[in-house]
Design a protein around this motif. Structure first.
Motif, PDB file in Angstrom:
ATOM      1  N   UNK A   1       0.823  -1.215   0.000  1.00 33.23           N
ATOM      2  CA  UNK A   1       0.000   0.000   0.000  1.00 33.23           C
ATOM      3  C   UNK A   1       0.853   1.258   0.000  1.00 33.23           C
ATOM      4  N   UNK A   2       2.077   1.154   0.540  1.00 30.56           N
ATOM      5  CA  UNK A   2       2.982   2.301   0.582  1.00 30.56           C
ATOM      6  C   UNK A   2       3.882   2.368  -0.642  1.00 30.56           C
ATOM      7  N   UNK A   3       3.596   1.534  -1.635  1.00 33.20           N
ATOM      8  CA  UNK A   3       4.328   1.472  -2.904  1.00 33.20           C
ATOM      9  C   UNK A   3       5.675   0.773  -2.788  1.00 33.20           C
ATOM     10  N   UNK A   4       6.032   0.288  -1.603  1.00 35.37           N
ATOM     11  CA  UNK A   4       7.291  -0.427  -1.422  1.00 35.37           C
ATOM     12  C   UNK A   4       7.089  -1.904  -1.746  1.00 35.37           C
ATOM     13  N   UNK A   5       8.142  -2.616  -2.166  1.00 35.05           N
ATOM     14  CA  UNK A   5       8.022  -4.056  -2.421  1.00 35.05           C
ATOM     15  C   UNK A   5       7.672  -4.819  -1.148  1.00 35.05           C
ATOM     16  N   UNK A   6       6.803  -5.818  -1.260  1.00 34.19           N
ATOM     17  CA  UNK A   6       6.477  -6.718  -0.147  1.00 34.19           C
ATOM     18  C   UNK A   6       7.346  -7.967  -0.276  1.00 34.19           C
ATOM     19  N   UNK A   7       8.435  -8.003   0.471  1.00 41.79           N
ATOM     20  CA  UNK A   7       9.395  -9.096   0.350  1.00 41.79           C
ATOM     21  C   UNK A   7       8.824 -10.383   0.945  1.00 41.79           C
TER      22      UNK A   7
ATOM     23  N   UNK B   1      12.833   3.057   6.831  1.00 42.18           N
ATOM     24  CA  UNK B   1      11.390   3.122   6.619  1.00 42.18           C
ATOM     25  C   UNK B   1      10.618   1.996   7.309  1.00 42.18           C
ATOM     26  N   UNK B   2      11.105   0.744   7.313  1.00 42.35           N
ATOM     27  CA  UNK B   2      10.343  -0.298   8.014  1.00 42.35           C
ATOM     28  C   UNK B   2      10.123   0.006   9.491  1.00 42.35           C
TER      29      UNK B   2
END
Length: 241
Positions: free
Chosen positions: A87-93, A176-177
């Motif tokens: 949702x924050x546009x970051x990759x979901x690893x 950021x995390x």
């Protein structure tokens, strides 16, 4: 079928102090339909949000995912490759993994490690920014003391601007995390840099999260060549940052 994906490492700067538990993969790409077809033929897929994106955005996105897939495999990830956009546009690893992706004008890179070792990883790749383009952006990116440090170190203005920009981008990605929200260039100061070693020290100027108060010192590293700056910042599990 499209042409084979490029497998040779792009001519990127070599990070001088890359920990052995990190897997870093970089690959060149060209923005054209043939490259896009090759990436899609390799099993990668575009998310619905990019279905109508311009060609450049599609190729950059898939090239970054291609590097991430290779880095995960190199690090020992045995499961199927899925790296959706959060949702924050970051990759979901994948569960148990952490990583970072970056790309800049013809080259993509990704770095991964097990999440037991790191809270976050920040990798940033930038094309060297010409001094005439950097000059009007200096107040947005750094503080007066940072620009004075570059002059003291004797680094070219365009290179130093790119280093400050890139190291702060890497810092943002790494923290950021923990922070969970946007924070700006003004929230950190690059106050020490050893050009011969590529080691940087950044200091937080604001309370960003529990365990990340103003004054927290964060280490990072950078390398560069005639075209690119590559920066890496790590947030290990056994430290606040």
């Amino acid at each position: 079928m499209g042409r084979p994906l490029p497998t040779a490492l792009a001519m990127l700067p070599r990070l001088p102090h890359l920990p052995a538990d990190l897997a870093l993969v970089s690959r060149p790409f060209q923005v054209d339909d043939t490259q896009l077809d090759a990436l899609l033929d390799s099993g990668l897929a575009l998310p619905p949000s990019l279905a109508h994106a311009v060609l450049k955005r599609k190729v950059e996105f898939l090239s970054g995912r291609d590097c991430a897939r290779a880095a995960l495999a190199q690090a020992g990830h045995a499961g199927p490759f899925e790296l959706p956009i959060g949702d924050d546009r970051a990759p979901c690893w994948p569960t148990g993994w952490v990583g970072s992706i970056s790309h800049s004008k013809g080259c993509a890179a990704a770095i991964v490690a097990q999440a037991t070792a790191y809270r976050g990883i920040g990798l940033d790749l930038e094309r060297l920014i010409p001094p005439e383009r950097a000059a009007p952006l200096r107040e947005q990116i750094g503080h007066a003391g940072e620009w004075q440090l570059g002059e003291t170190l004797g680094l070219a203005p365009g290179l130093w601007f790119t280093l400050v920009f890139s190291l702060k981008e890497a810092l943002f990605k790494a923290l950021y995390p923990q922070v969970g929200r946007y924070f700006g260039f003004e929230d950190a100061t690059l106050h020490a840099f050893a050009p011969g070693q590529g080691i940087a020290r950044l200091r937080l100027n604001a309370d960003l999260a529990p365990g990340l108060p103003a004054g927290t010192e964060v280490a990072a590293q950078a390398a560069w060549n005639a075209e690119h700056v590559l920066s890496l910042c790590l947030a290990p599990r056994d430290a606040h940052a």
